[in-house]
Motif scaffolding. Sequence first.
Motif, PDB file in Angstrom:
ATOM      1  N   TYR A 154       0.840  -1.194   0.000  1.00 49.10           N
ATOM      2  CA  TYR A 154       0.000   0.000   0.000  1.00 49.10           C
ATOM      3  C   TYR A 154       0.878   1.248   0.000  1.00 49.10           C
ATOM      4  CZ  TYR A 154       0.978   0.090   5.050  1.00 49.10           C
ATOM      5  OH  TYR A 154       1.605   0.120   6.276  1.00 49.10           O
ATOM      6  N   MET A 209       3.903   2.310   2.596  1.00 43.47           N
ATOM      7  CA  MET A 209       4.019   1.246   3.597  1.00 43.47           C
ATOM      8  C   MET A 209       5.413   1.236   4.239  1.00 43.47           C
ATOM      9  SD  MET A 209       4.317  -2.275   1.380  1.00 43.47           S
ATOM     10  CE  MET A 209       5.736  -2.649   0.372  1.00 43.47           C
ATOM     11  N   ASP A 248      -4.151   5.114  -2.884  1.00 46.41           N
ATOM     12  CA  ASP A 248      -4.712   4.705  -1.601  1.00 46.41           C
ATOM     13  C   ASP A 248      -6.000   3.916  -1.756  1.00 46.41           C
ATOM     14  OD1 ASP A 248      -2.931   5.553   0.323  1.00 46.41           O
ATOM     15  OD2 ASP A 248      -3.635   7.609   0.247  1.00 46.41           O
ATOM     16  N   ASP A 301       0.590  -4.784   6.161  1.00 50.20           N
ATOM     17  CA  ASP A 301      -0.791  -4.997   6.568  1.00 50.20           C
ATOM     18  C   ASP A 301      -0.891  -6.266   7.419  1.00 50.20           C
ATOM     19  OD1 ASP A 301      -3.327  -4.070   6.808  1.00 50.20           O
ATOM     20  OD2 ASP A 301      -3.918  -4.368   4.743  1.00 50.20           O
ATOM     21  N   LYS A 320      -2.388  -1.243   7.669  1.00 50.65           N
ATOM     22  CA  LYS A 320      -2.529  -0.140   6.720  1.00 50.65           C
ATOM     23  C   LYS A 320      -3.293   1.038   7.304  1.00 50.65           C
ATOM     24  CE  LYS A 320      -4.580   0.858   2.178  1.00 50.65           C
ATOM     25  NZ  LYS A 320      -5.276   0.273   1.018  1.00 50.65           N
ATOM     26  N   ALA A 358       0.157   2.961  11.036  1.00 52.33           N
ATOM     27  CA  ALA A 358       1.246   2.827  10.077  1.00 52.33           C
ATOM     28  C   ALA A 358       2.212   4.001  10.164  1.00 52.33           C
ATOM     29  CB  ALA A 358       0.685   2.704   8.661  1.00 52.33           C
TER      30      ALA A 358
END
Length: 722
Positions: free
Chosen positions: A357, A360, A396, A654, A681, A685
């Motif tokens: 993502y 990340m 996103d 995640d 996520k 994060a």
Amino acid sequence: MSKAIGPMPHIGVKPLRLALCLVEEEQSLAPKLRAALRTIAFDSNQVPDWPWLVAEVKAGASLSLVLPSKQRLLLLSAVDAAQARLHPQALLQALSHGAHKPQQLLKQAWQQAKRPEVEERDTLFLEQPLQLEPLCLQLEAFAKRRLAQKMAGLPFQGKSLALVFSSPAMALILSQGTALSGYYDKTALSDSYDKTALSDSCVSSFCVSGLASGKESSSGLCSQGAPWLLPLTLIASPKTLLSEAQTALQQAQSRLSQSMSADALARWLTDELKTLEQSFSDTAPEGGEYYSLALIGRDAAELIAESELLLGQLRKITSLAKLLELELITPNGSVFCAQPLGPARLCFVYPGVGTAYHGMLGALKQAFPKSYADFEAAATAENVALSTLLPTALSDVSNETTLSDKGEAAPSPAPTMTLAEQAVAGVGASVLLTQILRREFKLHPAFAIGYSMGEAAMFAANGVWDKPFALVKPTLESRIFSEQISGALTAVRQEWQLDTRDAICWNSFLLRIDTGSITPLLQNPAYSRVYLAIRQGPSCVLAGDEAQCRALIKALGKRGVAANRVTAMHTPAALRVKPELTTFYDRPLSGELEQPQPVYISAGSEQPLKPARLERKQIAETIATCFSQPLNVESLLQRARKHGAQLFLEVGADSQTSSIIQAMAGKQLSSDIKAFGCDRKHSGAADNKALLKALARLISHRVPLATAALYPQLARPDNLVT
């Protein structure tokens, strides 16, 4: 305007799923929503007609309830709120009212919310009518996760809260929304707190993040402004554990309530860290064992509130049997386990593709600069860009769709990454996190497993292959991942005996259904191009021709979530390229394996791969077998549990795989399984809070780890006053 409450019957058996959103001004809302809102003004003492308001929203209205203070509470369907990108403080799941007794109304409400198992401790009984302003305060408190009694909820459901009113008689069930504030607010605490312990002098006297004597920390997991972890070590027998745990929490509260200087607090924390690490290597006195509590908070007041949450639950334990079954975890991540599993049960779990993502693991660079620099240097040595391993330009928007009220999956945007790019990003995240866990915190798992392509990640991340980043460019350039089982899907074309002019419309769908209901239907020629790719307990993944998949899902009377990801892994098409997969993963092994190595349990091999007898061809064959046959996650986990794994820590971006595992625990798997991730996520994060919560849970399970990386500033003598 308010209407008189009439004898309206109890609203239906389906959960309501209405969003409750606190907003400062409507101008910040999406234009489409602003145009649809119907404004209703209320006096401070006016009691809204809640059944009428709910009925209006169920009929399609979106309401803006306005107080004299100009604060607005939006009441609208959860679907409309999601489309408007609103983050509700809570979702109204049920409303029960009428002439019945409050307890009966409460029971009806829990049934409507589909949570009959939740206990009465998750209920606030209130005498005053349900006015708008008190409800807004409850919503703010609920969103801040600071309600002392509200800790329960079924696994992988949001925490829930029941509000019961006697005049007029009414019961509401709220579940947590996506709005979240991690900071402590005195108004958010329930009346069960000791208000003297949370006085203004305590709140303003110091902040735990000032431990470095006024010097900002440039690294460490608990750096300036981030959440902090306070471990409490105690010695007890099973019979004395309850009282010892309560005493430890009360003593911690007492110390945190004092106006301690930053240096005094730093000395105390240093002592607690030393005691914890020493307890990992020492033997407890005869008749006793070591146990650990872990508190997480941003400042003293939040740590006090966390300890009160745990104390509130411990005070309700009435028997030794209930105590030994106990693992208390607050929404903030503070934790106490009365029956620790220990290091021999620890298993690292490596997720498959699709977890990458936007941004990340970006916060790890500041927290662990040396590990991050080593990671970057290893990539540079193989001419691999860091942005390839840790993409920072992803949308996103999730690649998965959401389900509409009509039960149909709406089309979602096309994936921004190819299968090969997703695989590389997944391995990159797993390698970085594994290096941090192994080198910074000295964690050594007893076992390792991989979910699908996570099998390749687990060998790369644990240093089994020589120069694991040398695999990146071959992966990105391989026809296996770009054409045969993804992209043009040439292997699927061969399997279906199509020529180049025939189009292939491929997709995969997640279904919440037992696979026993699907297997007979797959024999029907109408679904000859549908494959049961992954079995994972209460859910499964179907893959194949999109039209046939949707027809099968409709025949089952279910709803499917489309992944919109083109991959034929775990289908007969992948079996066609198994020889190429075996050759591809036949890689040189590292000359010196980082010790100790875990036992590798693979979906592609009935027998575990022991670290003392690892062979490159065996590893390649195992990975190729996993990729080319249907994946049975339940079978993999049962074998891991048989060998001793119980504590499953997901090591990757995640926490999707650990969520799947925990959802299966107690149903398809043993109830003593615990699964959690170290990254999430949508939660923590930016400040690595998910990693901090994972470490706190490991500490409570008495898994030895080094604590220097938590507070590197405490390791420097010049930071402490002696």
